[in-house]
Design a protein around this motif. Sequence first.
Motif, short mmCIF file in Angstrom:
data_model
loop_
_atom_site.label_atom_id
_atom_site.label_comp_id
_atom_site.label_asym_id
_atom_site.label_seq_id
_atom_site.Cartn_x
_atom_site.Cartn_y
_atom_site.Cartn_z
N HIS A 37 0.85 -43.59 -3.84
CA HIS A 37 -0.32 -43.26 -4.66
C HIS A 37 -1.59 -43.91 -4.10
CE1 HIS A 37 2.64 -41.49 -7.31
NE2 HIS A 37 3.31 -42.63 -7.24
N GLY A 38 -2.60 -44.16 -4.95
CA GLY A 38 -3.87 -44.71 -4.50
C GLY A 38 -5.04 -43.89 -4.98
N GLY A 39 -6.18 -44.54 -5.14
CA GLY A 39 -7.37 -43.85 -5.62
C GLY A 39 -7.17 -43.35 -7.04
N VAL A 40 -7.55 -42.10 -7.28
CA VAL A 40 -7.40 -41.53 -8.63
C VAL A 40 -5.93 -41.26 -8.97
CG1 VAL A 40 -9.71 -40.53 -8.62
CG2 VAL A 40 -7.76 -39.16 -7.81
N LYS A 41 -5.08 -41.24 -7.95
CA LYS A 41 -3.64 -41.06 -8.18
C LYS A 41 -3.03 -42.44 -8.45
CE LYS A 41 -3.87 -36.65 -7.08
NZ LYS A 41 -3.66 -35.57 -8.07
N GLU A 42 -3.04 -42.85 -9.70
CA GLU A 42 -2.64 -44.22 -10.04
C GLU A 42 -1.14 -44.43 -10.07
OE1 GLU A 42 -4.61 -45.09 -13.75
OE2 GLU A 42 -6.33 -45.91 -12.67
N GLU A 49 -2.92 -53.71 -17.72
CA GLU A 49 -3.65 -52.86 -16.77
C GLU A 49 -2.88 -52.61 -15.48
OE1 GLU A 49 -6.64 -51.42 -17.48
OE2 GLU A 49 -6.31 -52.26 -19.48
N LEU A 50 -1.60 -53.00 -15.45
CA LEU A 50 -0.81 -52.88 -14.23
C LEU A 50 -0.58 -51.42 -13.88
CD1 LEU A 50 0.61 -54.83 -12.23
CD2 LEU A 50 2.71 -54.46 -13.53
N ARG A 51 -0.80 -51.08 -12.61
CA ARG A 51 -0.63 -49.72 -12.13
C ARG A 51 0.27 -49.71 -10.90
NH1 ARG A 51 -2.29 -49.39 -16.40
NH2 ARG A 51 -4.07 -48.24 -17.24
N GLU A 52 1.04 -48.64 -10.77
CA GLU A 52 1.96 -48.50 -9.64
C GLU A 52 1.23 -48.60 -8.30
OE1 GLU A 52 5.12 -45.26 -7.72
OE2 GLU A 52 4.04 -44.78 -9.57
N LYS A 53 0.06 -47.98 -8.19
CA LYS A 53 -0.66 -47.97 -6.92
C LYS A 53 -0.97 -49.39 -6.45
CE LYS A 53 -5.37 -47.56 -8.83
NZ LYS A 53 -6.65 -46.82 -8.74
N GLU A 54 -1.27 -50.30 -7.40
CA GLU A 54 -1.59 -51.68 -7.04
C GLU A 54 -0.35 -52.45 -6.61
OE1 GLU A 54 -3.08 -52.78 -10.77
OE2 GLU A 54 -4.95 -51.64 -10.60
N ALA A 82 -7.19 -46.35 -1.96
CA ALA A 82 -7.78 -45.09 -1.52
C ALA A 82 -6.76 -43.97 -1.67
CB ALA A 82 -8.22 -45.20 -0.07
N GLN A 83 -7.26 -42.78 -1.92
CA GLN A 83 -6.38 -41.63 -2.05
C GLN A 83 -6.04 -41.07 -0.67
OE1 GLN A 83 -7.61 -38.77 -4.96
NE2 GLN A 83 -6.22 -37.17 -4.21
N VAL A 84 -4.75 -40.99 -0.37
CA VAL A 84 -4.26 -40.44 0.89
C VAL A 84 -3.21 -39.39 0.54
CG1 VAL A 84 -3.18 -40.94 3.11
CG2 VAL A 84 -4.63 -42.67 2.02
N SER A 85 -3.39 -38.18 1.02
CA SER A 85 -2.44 -37.12 0.68
C SER A 85 -1.08 -37.37 1.30
CB SER A 85 -2.97 -35.76 1.14
OG SER A 85 -2.87 -35.64 2.54
N LEU A 86 -0.06 -36.76 0.74
CA LEU A 86 1.28 -36.91 1.29
C LEU A 86 1.34 -36.34 2.70
CD1 LEU A 86 3.56 -36.02 -1.78
CD2 LEU A 86 2.78 -38.27 -0.99
N THR A 87 0.63 -35.24 2.94
CA THR A 87 0.60 -34.66 4.28
C THR A 87 -0.03 -35.62 5.28
OG1 THR A 87 0.41 -32.45 3.32
CG2 THR A 87 -0.19 -32.69 5.63
N GLU A 88 -1.09 -36.31 4.88
CA GLU A 88 -1.74 -37.29 5.77
C GLU A 88 -0.81 -38.45 6.06
OE1 GLU A 88 -6.47 -36.95 4.76
OE2 GLU A 88 -5.16 -37.81 3.22
N ARG A 89 -0.02 -38.87 5.08
CA ARG A 89 0.91 -39.97 5.28
C ARG A 89 1.97 -39.61 6.33
NH1 ARG A 89 0.66 -43.39 0.17
NH2 ARG A 89 -1.00 -42.39 -1.03
N VAL A 90 2.47 -38.38 6.23
CA VAL A 90 3.46 -37.90 7.19
C VAL A 90 2.85 -37.81 8.59
CG1 VAL A 90 4.87 -35.91 7.86
CG2 VAL A 90 4.84 -36.68 5.48
N SER A 91 1.64 -37.25 8.67
CA SER A 91 0.99 -37.08 9.97
C SER A 91 0.70 -38.43 10.62
CB SER A 91 -0.33 -36.30 9.80
OG SER A 91 -0.07 -34.98 9.33
#
Length: 269
Positions: A37-42, A49-54, A82-91
């Motif tokens: 996750h990351g960014g707006v994808k929490e 206030e604990l969030r998975e992305k953190e 920061a928001q990083v797409s799943l496709t970007e993570r794979v690439s």
Amino acid sequence: MPSSHRPLVAVLSMLLLLPFSARAGERPARIVIDPGHGGVKEGAKGPGELREKEVALQIAQRVRSRLEAAGGDVYLTRERDAQVSLTERVSLTNDHGADLFISIHANSMPTKRMRERTEGIETYFLSANASGDDARAVADRENAEAPVSRAARGDSTLAFILQDLVRTEAHADSSRLAYSIHPRLIRGTRAADRGVQQAPFFVLSGVECPAVLVEVGYISHPQEGAKLGRAEYQEKLAEAIADGVLAFLKETRRRDATREPQVAGPVLP
């Protein structure tokens, strides 16, 4: 053992496990750690206030520190919130020529009753079929950010088949990696053991190296969620993941060193 000796013992233990950094003619292992996750994808929400992305980023940074101390060449798919797409993570993983990929997440349950009752650690590797309804539900949640179709990734049918052939051995090693990491997580944290499982995670499907996804606990559980926000518990998780990676790499290098060269033989009638 005197506490003053423990750091030295820990360093020596890591050195003994070095499978990938100090051998002549071998480059360090390239390892990509993927904080979910990351960014707006929490991601999932925990106590307060604990969030998975953190939590995912904090644990990933701790794993990186341990693996770099052992000589690894380690990358994160995101260095900040920061928001990083799943496709970007794979690439990113494939562009780095990664030897291993570990995606870090925290799990959750939708209802108050289930949140109070469900806790524990799960480690996944890729499969077209989920190992159960719960595994399918976890994959569905984590795949919510994925492109809606293969066409959205720009894959042709032929390219997908060729990539699948490249990934065949990596997929076999993914299960070995999962079974190297998971027992160490359970021993190190004494969390509930929800097992090594299989599911069709998008982020694992495109990676061309052994890859696992670790659900480090249920952030929605009142007690386990609180633990996931604590530095000392995150260190236990990071130590277990790093130790599992080191043990896997050591065994893999030993196996590959003893393989006989594959030489094509004559085609028999």
